[in-house]
Design a protein around this motif. Sequence first.
Motif, mmCIF file in Angstrom:
data_model
loop_
_atom_site.group_PDB
_atom_site.id
_atom_site.type_symbol
_atom_site.label_atom_id
_atom_site.label_comp_id
_atom_site.label_asym_id
_atom_site.label_seq_id
_atom_site.Cartn_x
_atom_site.Cartn_y
_atom_site.Cartn_z
ATOM 1 N N LEU A 1 -1.556 -0.172 -1.030
ATOM 2 C CA LEU A 1 -2.548 -1.215 -0.724
ATOM 3 C C LEU A 1 -3.582 -0.694 0.271
ATOM 4 C CD1 LEU A 1 0.065 -4.091 -0.227
ATOM 5 C CD2 LEU A 1 -1.266 -3.643 -2.291
ATOM 6 N N ASN B 1 -7.551 -0.266 -0.256
ATOM 7 C CA ASN B 1 -8.406 -1.016 0.682
ATOM 8 C C ASN B 1 -9.374 -0.081 1.429
ATOM 9 O OD1 ASN B 1 -7.667 -3.501 3.296
ATOM 10 N ND2 ASN B 1 -9.551 -2.962 2.290
ATOM 11 N N HIS C 1 -0.235 -11.909 -0.960
ATOM 12 C CA HIS C 1 -0.494 -13.125 -0.176
ATOM 13 C C HIS C 1 -1.376 -12.782 1.018
ATOM 14 C CE1 HIS C 1 2.360 -15.416 -2.524
ATOM 15 N NE2 HIS C 1 3.263 -14.477 -2.344
ATOM 16 N N ASN C 2 -2.672 -13.034 0.885
ATOM 17 C CA ASN C 2 -3.595 -12.766 1.990
ATOM 18 C C ASN C 2 -3.695 -14.022 2.866
ATOM 19 O OD1 ASN C 2 -4.001 -10.263 0.824
ATOM 20 N ND2 ASN C 2 -5.796 -10.932 -0.317
ATOM 21 N N GLY D 1 -6.645 -15.464 5.196
ATOM 22 C CA GLY D 1 -7.717 -14.502 4.936
ATOM 23 C C GLY D 1 -7.426 -13.093 5.424
ATOM 24 N N ILE D 2 -6.175 -12.850 5.893
ATOM 25 C CA ILE D 2 -5.792 -11.517 6.397
ATOM 26 C C ILE D 2 -5.048 -10.784 5.290
ATOM 27 C CG2 ILE D 2 -4.390 -10.288 8.118
ATOM 28 C CD1 ILE D 2 -4.907 -12.735 10.001
ATOM 29 N N ARG D 3 -5.426 -9.526 5.043
ATOM 30 C CA ARG D 3 -4.863 -8.757 3.929
ATOM 31 C C ARG D 3 -3.335 -8.663 4.012
ATOM 32 N NH1 ARG D 3 -8.737 -5.817 0.740
ATOM 33 N NH2 ARG D 3 -6.873 -5.222 -0.405
ATOM 34 N N ASP D 4 -2.694 -8.642 2.834
ATOM 35 C CA ASP D 4 -1.228 -8.636 2.773
ATOM 36 C C ASP D 4 -0.594 -7.467 3.520
ATOM 37 O OD1 ASP D 4 -2.300 -6.897 0.882
ATOM 38 O OD2 ASP D 4 -1.090 -7.620 -0.803
ATOM 39 N N TRP D 5 -1.207 -6.258 3.442
ATOM 40 C CA TRP D 5 -0.586 -5.095 4.083
ATOM 41 C C TRP D 5 -0.605 -5.220 5.608
ATOM 42 C CZ3 TRP D 5 -3.556 -2.307 7.407
ATOM 43 C CH2 TRP D 5 -4.944 -2.311 7.227
ATOM 44 N N ARG D 6 -1.599 -5.968 6.131
ATOM 45 C CA ARG D 6 -1.642 -6.171 7.591
ATOM 46 C C ARG D 6 -0.456 -7.024 8.046
ATOM 47 N NH1 ARG D 6 -6.371 -4.228 9.639
ATOM 48 N NH2 ARG D 6 -8.142 -4.055 8.205
ATOM 49 N N TRP D 7 -0.113 -8.037 7.249
ATOM 50 C CA TRP D 7 1.066 -8.861 7.566
ATOM 51 C C TRP D 7 2.337 -8.015 7.482
ATOM 52 C CZ3 TRP D 7 0.559 -13.199 10.003
ATOM 53 C CH2 TRP D 7 -0.586 -14.001 9.823
#
Length: 452
Positions: A34, A38, A159-160, A163-169
């Motif tokens: 991801l 990105n 699941h963003n 509004g935060i990208r999934d990989w950041r979570w």
Amino acid sequence: MKHRLSTTFIFIFGALGGLLFGFDTGIISGASPLIESNFHLGIAQTSFITSSVLIGSSVGALSIGPLADHYGRRKLLILAAILFLLGSSLSMVAVGFVSMVIARIILGLAVGSASALTPAYLAELAPADRRGSLGTMFQLMITLGILLAYVSNLGFLGHNLMGIRDWRWMLGSALIPAAALLIGGLLLPESPRYLVEKGKVDDARDVLTYLRQNSDVDPEDELSDIQKVAHQPKGGIKMLFTIARPAVIVAVGIMLLQQLVGINSVIYFLPQVFIKGFGFAESSAIWISVGIGIVNFVVTILATAIMDKFDRKKLLTFGSVVMAVSLGILAVMNFTMSIHATAIPTMILIGIYIFGFAISWGPIAWVLIGEIFPLSVRGIGSSIGSAANWIGNFLVSQFFLVLLDAFHNNVGGPFAIFAVFAVLSLFFVHFLVPETRGKSLEQIEMDLRHDN
């Protein structure tokens, strides 16, 4: 007093560094594809983001040992927890290749510190007859961390939130166990061996009396043995290359081989193996990782249960045979059969290989580096062993995708190389590894002194 906690709490929180170690190394397997898309990265950059954590880990592992021998195990565990919090936060908010690499190197410092500190800390707290199973808790926590990382990858994939990208979570979820390690570190007792070494005998007696309250071990006898060893000639770094030289050879060898049999190619790159080698969809490939993560975790629970019932050398030998045979068959099969015919058998053979590793080399390598070094150089000795592990890990993770590419995405190539190292590990165990089961740390040290 700080150590008026349940002994179960002490050993679980003492091993939490392992959970973070596993989580931060496992989480990247689902996040890296991801991040690659990105940030529009090439294969070499993606590989470097994965392996940059290992650069930090090597530095962290090497530098933490002398500090732990000087300042104590507990204070350095707290420092590792702070580095985990910092590295996880920075990786969650990274804006490109450079900032991600910096965050991963800081995480690496934390992971390397935890990997060098925790085995020695657990070995010094545990009674001799349970040191194997309690030391195995570190590896159990690593496998639980890897499994939780895979679950986090699956849970956040696509699941963003807000509004935060999934990989950041995915990367940010490491903040929860990092906070738990910090709280645990503030509550844990100092190692009684370290306290004796620093002349704090009454504090050491206090900790030992509490830790041994449900054990047959007499804390006064144990304290007396620790004091005898603490009064032996020290020798400092010189001791590493004289009395402790056999221990250094075993620690470096066992830790390098633990990586060169290829375990982290599976942990880091299994989704990529099934995407590139067998044409699987990304979500299917992550599910395979979860399955392998469950096998790894469950078998390590089994290892914890049997660790003190079998000699360390017998378990290592058994593991080497299982790994060599399963990897060998896997390699031959992938060179002689079609991709469609080999996908499912490859999955099964990787599961058998993970079983062989998780029952033996996974936990025992960490148990051994915590117990084979003399007290006065145990911190730095564990550091050297741990750093060898990270160097092996770096080599495997940096070159695995390159090897896979060189063999035209045929997984048989890299796994054949790992099979050769599994065979070499048999000879290493037979000729060089000492048997330590059931011996006190003081007995192991005296045996080492008498052999020189």
